[in-house]
Design a protein around this motif. Structure first.
Motif, PDB file in Angstrom:
ATOM      1  N   ASP A   1      -2.766   5.111   2.141  1.00 50.52           N
ATOM      2  CA  ASP A   1      -3.670   3.959   2.256  1.00 50.52           C
ATOM      3  C   ASP A   1      -3.337   3.120   3.491  1.00 50.52           C
ATOM      4  O   ASP A   1      -4.235   2.642   4.187  1.00 50.52           O
TER       5      ASP A   1
ATOM      6  N   MET B   1       0.831  -1.200   0.000  1.00 50.00           N
ATOM      7  CA  MET B   1       0.000   0.000   0.000  1.00 50.00           C
ATOM      8  C   MET B   1       0.868   1.255   0.000  1.00 50.00           C
ATOM      9  O   MET B   1       1.992   1.250   0.513  1.00 50.00           O
TER      10      MET B   1
ATOM     11  N   PRO C   1      -7.721   2.903  -3.575  1.00 51.10           N
ATOM     12  CA  PRO C   1      -6.512   3.704  -3.380  1.00 51.10           C
ATOM     13  C   PRO C   1      -6.830   5.196  -3.436  1.00 51.10           C
ATOM     14  O   PRO C   1      -7.515   5.656  -4.354  1.00 51.10           O
TER      15      PRO C   1
END
Length: 478
Positions: free
Chosen positions: A239, A235, A257
């Motif tokens: 995020d 990530m 996202p």
């Protein structure tokens, strides 16, 4: 022979009860213009003002004035009213007011957009441009050339032009005015490239990951947890910091996202064994976020970004995390290894395991959204098979199984404990117990309204005594 316009057109009616009209040559075509009145005197007055507007427009064209000033001159002469013009600052404020999605972005991103606009406004001031209606394609291309001359990257130029285009569209919609929108990506030359020594983020070696995780554990458990999430899922920092419990179900993390949220694409990342152990040991505190402290810090400033960068620099050194940006002053702080390197490392591991590109795009939520959507629609019925395949890949990745150090416990002083400790130890000794300086203890005393009645010497406290006192504080039996 060329057709000539008459000095004073004749007023006429197309029907007995119709309005008066007259004919003029407009754009090399003979056009009938309706006065919208049946009164001859009012029609005559309308015709006179129209001719005055033609004269004012011809004079403005001869003087090579801007098209907005020409239109304003015609409107002033024909109707007695000027066309409403929008000041550049008012246009930016209007865009901020009528863009509700802007509130979802961080303060750092808002500041970046404000910087983009201020740069454009300062350039306009140097070129005597104050209103949005004065900007046409030639002005937009001149500003583009200015950005190129200042050595901005193509990506940064596109972001600035995209912002200005959104501002123009907002003013068009709110004021219902047909304003020209010259800020399009089309004004960028094809195959445009700027010479730069910039290097993209590099993946992390196994030894680097161990060193970084150890440094994160020294910073505290919340930082170690954040880095584990980033390393085990790929990530981005935002995020990972804003990961919520409701995103996790059936050993799959499903989220949008933040960087590409406007496209609506969904990322689906299987939960690795290490991450599953972390989530099982993490208590639910009532907050929707898995790491509520990090989420709070991220939503209220840029400390998380700066702190994570500092952890990487302390673990690997600046030579391994930054690159020389000689000649590109605006990008001198660029990184080759930062929190984003977890994402690059994760992507490299997927490629080494020959994961199909469609599955990798679904896990990482790449920006080529249309390809992800198309593939997802074709495999909508087989989504379960794709998830099981991705789970199997993650379970077999031995590179994700790393030794995790024990996070250093952080103790926050409370009023009751601090009141007891000041009667026994000095500020320096108390600072050793809490792992902070005596200045920090003094500030905590001021916050709780605690006043020291007597001065104490700082005894040499052995580590075992400090550990025993810390254990009593954590157990609540000081």
């Amino acid at each position: 022979m060329a057709r000539k316009t008459s000095t004073m057109p004749t007023l006429f009616k197309r029907s007995k009860h119709g309005c008066y009209c007259f004919r003029r040559v407009v754009g090399f075509k003979r056009t009938t213009i309706n006065t919208n009145t049946t009164d001859y005197t009012a029609a005559k007055q309308f015709l006179r003002k129209y001719l005055q507007g033609e004269s004012a427009t011809a004079l403005a064209v001869a003087q090579k004035q801007h098209v907005s000033k020409i239109a304003s001159a015609f409107a002033q002469a024909a109707t007695g009213q000027t066309i409403q013009q929008t000041h550049l600052i008012d246009a930016f404020a209007m865009w901020q007011k009528f863009t509700p999605a802007l509130s979802r972005n961080s303060e750092r991103y808002k500041h970046q957009l404000t910087t983009y606009f201020n740069r454009f406004y300062e350039w306009c001031q140097t070129n005597s441009i104050n209103y949005l209606e004065e900007i046409d394609h030639s002005v937009a291309m001149q500003y583009r050339n200015y950005l190129l001359h200042e050595k901005f990257t193509v990506d940064t130029i596109k972001k600035q032009l995209r912002l200005l285009s959104c501002i123009v569209k907002t003013v068009q919609t709110v004021n219902n005015q047909p304003i020209c929108n010259p800020f399009t990506i089309a004004i960028l030359p094809k195959n445009l490239s700027i010479e730069s020594d910039e290097t993209s983020h590099l993946p992390l070696e196994p030894q680097m990951i161990t060193t970084i995780m150890h440094e994160a554990s020294q910073a505290g458990k919340i930082w170690l947890d954040l880095f584990i999430v980033g390393m085990q899922t790929g990530m981005r920092l935002k995020d990972a910091a804003l990961l919520k419990w409701d995103m996790i179900h059936d050993d799959i993390i499903e989220f949008q996202p933040e960087k590409t949220i406007k496209h609506g694409n969904i990322a689906r990342v299987p939960v690795s064994p290490v991450l599953r152990s972390l989530l099982q040991l993490t208590p639910h505190t009532g907050s929707p976020y898995v790491n509520p402290e990090i989420a709070k810090f991220y939503l209220n400033g840029d400390w998380v970004t700066k702190r994570s960068k500092k952890i990487f620099e302390k673990a690997l050194g600046k030579q391994q995390t930054q690159y020389d940006k000689t000649g590109l002053q605006r990008q001198r702080n660029g990184c080759i290894r930062s929190f984003h390197s977890f994402r690059v490392t994760f992507m490299s591991l997927l490629a080494s395991k020959q994961v199909p590109i469609a599955d990798a795009m679904a896990m990482l939520g790449w920006e080529s959204v249309e390809m992800v959507r198309l593939y997802t629609k074709l495999l909508e019925k087989a989504k379960g098979d794709m998830d099981n395949r991705n789970k199997a890949v993650i379970q077999q990745m031995q590179e994700l199984v790393i030794p995790l150090p024990q996070a250093t416990a952080k103790i926050v002083p409370c009023k009751a404990d601090l009141q007891k400790l000041i009667n026994l130890y000095s500020n320096v000794a108390i600072g050793k117990i809490y792992g902070v300086s005596d200045v920090a203890i003094h500030k905590w005393m001021q916050k709780f309204g605690i006043v020291r009645t007597q001065r104490l010497e700082s005894p040499d406290m052995p580590p075992e005594v400090i550990d025993r006192i810390r254990l009593h504080i954590m157990q609540g039996c000081l």
